[in-house]
Write an enzyme that holds these catalytic residues in place. Sequence first.
Site, mmCIF file in Angstrom:
data_model
loop_
_atom_site.group_PDB
_atom_site.id
_atom_site.type_symbol
_atom_site.label_atom_id
_atom_site.label_comp_id
_atom_site.label_asym_id
_atom_site.label_seq_id
_atom_site.Cartn_x
_atom_site.Cartn_y
_atom_site.Cartn_z
ATOM 1 N N SER A 77 -10.038 -5.421 -0.536
ATOM 2 C CA SER A 77 -9.234 -4.296 -0.044
ATOM 3 C C SER A 77 -10.155 -3.110 0.221
ATOM 4 O O SER A 77 -11.247 -3.021 -0.366
ATOM 5 C CB SER A 77 -8.210 -3.882 -1.106
ATOM 6 N N TYR A 81 -5.908 -1.950 -10.015
ATOM 7 C CA TYR A 81 -5.956 -2.732 -8.770
ATOM 8 C C TYR A 81 -7.289 -2.551 -8.043
ATOM 9 O O TYR A 81 -7.924 -3.518 -7.615
ATOM 10 C CB TYR A 81 -4.797 -2.300 -7.872
HETATM 11 P P1 NAD Z 1 2.415 -9.976 -0.262
HETATM 12 O O1 NAD Z 1 3.283 -9.434 -1.334
HETATM 13 O O2 NAD Z 1 3.081 -10.499 0.937
HETATM 14 O O3 NAD Z 1 1.492 -11.121 -0.843
HETATM 15 C C1 NAD Z 1 1.038 -11.158 -2.161
HETATM 16 C C2 NAD Z 1 1.415 -12.512 -2.728
HETATM 17 O O4 NAD Z 1 0.796 -12.671 -3.993
HETATM 18 C C3 NAD Z 1 2.892 -12.702 -2.973
HETATM 19 O O5 NAD Z 1 3.549 -13.197 -1.830
HETATM 20 C C4 NAD Z 1 2.917 -13.698 -4.117
HETATM 21 O O6 NAD Z 1 3.209 -14.984 -3.637
HETATM 22 C C5 NAD Z 1 1.499 -13.689 -4.644
HETATM 23 N N1 NAD Z 1 1.461 -13.501 -6.081
HETATM 24 C C6 NAD Z 1 1.502 -12.340 -6.780
HETATM 25 N N2 NAD Z 1 1.478 -12.608 -8.103
HETATM 26 C C7 NAD Z 1 1.418 -13.959 -8.224
HETATM 27 C C8 NAD Z 1 1.364 -14.837 -9.328
HETATM 28 N N3 NAD Z 1 1.342 -14.387 -10.604
HETATM 29 N N4 NAD Z 1 1.350 -16.174 -9.097
HETATM 30 C C9 NAD Z 1 1.355 -16.645 -7.832
HETATM 31 N N5 NAD Z 1 1.397 -15.856 -6.744
HETATM 32 C C10 NAD Z 1 1.417 -14.531 -6.953
HETATM 33 O O7 NAD Z 1 1.396 -8.813 0.105
HETATM 34 P P2 NAD Z 1 0.029 -8.797 0.963
HETATM 35 O O8 NAD Z 1 -0.207 -7.386 1.226
HETATM 36 O O9 NAD Z 1 0.074 -9.767 2.063
HETATM 37 O O10 NAD Z 1 -1.044 -9.252 -0.118
HETATM 38 C C11 NAD Z 1 -1.990 -10.263 0.130
HETATM 39 C C12 NAD Z 1 -3.353 -9.799 -0.332
HETATM 40 O O11 NAD Z 1 -3.776 -8.715 0.482
HETATM 41 C C13 NAD Z 1 -3.391 -9.287 -1.767
HETATM 42 O O12 NAD Z 1 -4.538 -9.777 -2.411
HETATM 43 C C14 NAD Z 1 -3.497 -7.793 -1.601
HETATM 44 O O13 NAD Z 1 -4.150 -7.187 -2.705
HETATM 45 C C15 NAD Z 1 -4.321 -7.716 -0.342
HETATM 46 N N6 NAD Z 1 -4.285 -6.421 0.337
HETATM 47 C C16 NAD Z 1 -3.131 -5.974 0.893
HETATM 48 C C17 NAD Z 1 -3.122 -4.733 1.520
HETATM 49 C C18 NAD Z 1 -1.881 -4.176 2.166
HETATM 50 O O14 NAD Z 1 -1.887 -3.003 2.575
HETATM 51 N N7 NAD Z 1 -0.809 -4.933 2.288
HETATM 52 C C19 NAD Z 1 -4.300 -3.961 1.580
HETATM 53 C C20 NAD Z 1 -5.454 -4.459 1.008
HETATM 54 C C21 NAD Z 1 -5.428 -5.690 0.375
#
Ligand code: NAD
Length: 341
Positions: A233, A246
């Site tokens: 991130s 985080y």
């Molecule tokens: P999202 O909520 O769609 O995806 C995150 C997923 O993590 C969930 O769908 C869930 O299935 C899974 N998860 C969480 N806890 C879990 C557990 N204990 N067991 C199994 N699965 C679990 O959100 P996203 O934004 O697509 O996140 C995906 C990745 O992108 C993450 O690593 C997040 O940190 C990273 N990210 C997102 C952003 C943003 O702005 N959305 C920015 C930087 C990084």
Amino acid sequence: MSQHDHSKFSRRQVVGGLMGSMAVTGMAMASSASAAESGSATSDGAPPLTGKNPLGAFPKPPFERQPQDPPGLASKMVPRPDHGEESYRGSGRLTGRKALITGGDSGIGRAVAIAYAREGADVAINYLPEEESDAKEVIALIKAAGRKAVAIPGDITDEAFCQKLVNDAATQLGGLDILVNNAGRQQYVESITDLTTESFDKTFKTNVYAMFWITKAAMAHLQPGAAIVNTSSVQAGKPSAILLDYAQTKAAIIAFTKGLAKQVAEKGIRVNAVAPGPYWTPLQSSGGQPMEKVMKFGEEAPFGRPGQPVEIAPLYVTLASAESSFTSGQVWCSDGGTGTF
Ligand code: NAD
Ligand code: MG
């Protein structure tokens, strides 16, 4: 060859040549994928040569108030995120590959699952049981792309489950050669004095330990040519005051990626990471940010909006693709022009 046939052929050659020369950059692939889905197609059906304007391409804030309990569902978001369901077009870049994607039900993981399937890969997704409705949509989309789809719900904060997840994925896919560690937990806490050990621990278990456990188990299956793509991130480099736990995990993911890349280079395995900026996913609206920030999400990016998951999938495709055979230990960022990395 008639004049018409000739002009059609040369346009395709031009597009193909441009894509070939730009293929090493993720952003180039992002724009080529977008170009294919945007502007008007030419009369011969070939994609236009101009890209889509990123400024007006997707929804901008303000967004409506929409709190959800974690982990949140993509289906409840307004507007619904664009994971490429209608737009992503593959071109055989992952033909015959076998991929496991954690958090593949929604957000960035869903966009990667759709893209990988349309690029020709068989795909297994992991998610939490309460996300089954989102996951079902993804499984249907993978199958609609003509690829094998494997659904493995379960909690990755459990080491034994992580081992079973990898082994079940490899068994059901008939092997494993792409691992996308993407699942993540983000819960904002205003003050360190309110950040509980339990919450801190859960964030590290989900974002760091699970990546370690899953990757460790995957080593028994990954062959030369395999690729691991982790999800960091912009928080790794520019931590927010309210995301202490985080942001640390996201920095740890970069160190893990760079160290492991060196360790497994001799096995012919590549390890890279993607660092997203603000992306419109349920992670943010289910406690990842205060709701006031969700309602303005992305406004600080130079493009004035959050990214949509479909816009980052091309980075994961390119990093997993054999075309990127000299790229390992890298972090590729997509943050709407902020220039974090
Ligand atoms: P999202 O909520 O769609 O995806 C995150 C997923 O993590 C969930 O769908 C869930 O299935 C899974 N998860 C969480 N806890 C879990 C557990 N204990 N067991 C199994 N699965 C679990 O959100 P996203 O934004 O697509 O996140 C995906 C990745 O992108 C993450 O690593 C997040 O940190 C990273 N990210 C997102 C952003 C943003 O702005 N959305 C920015 C930087 C990084
Ligand atoms: Mg989800």
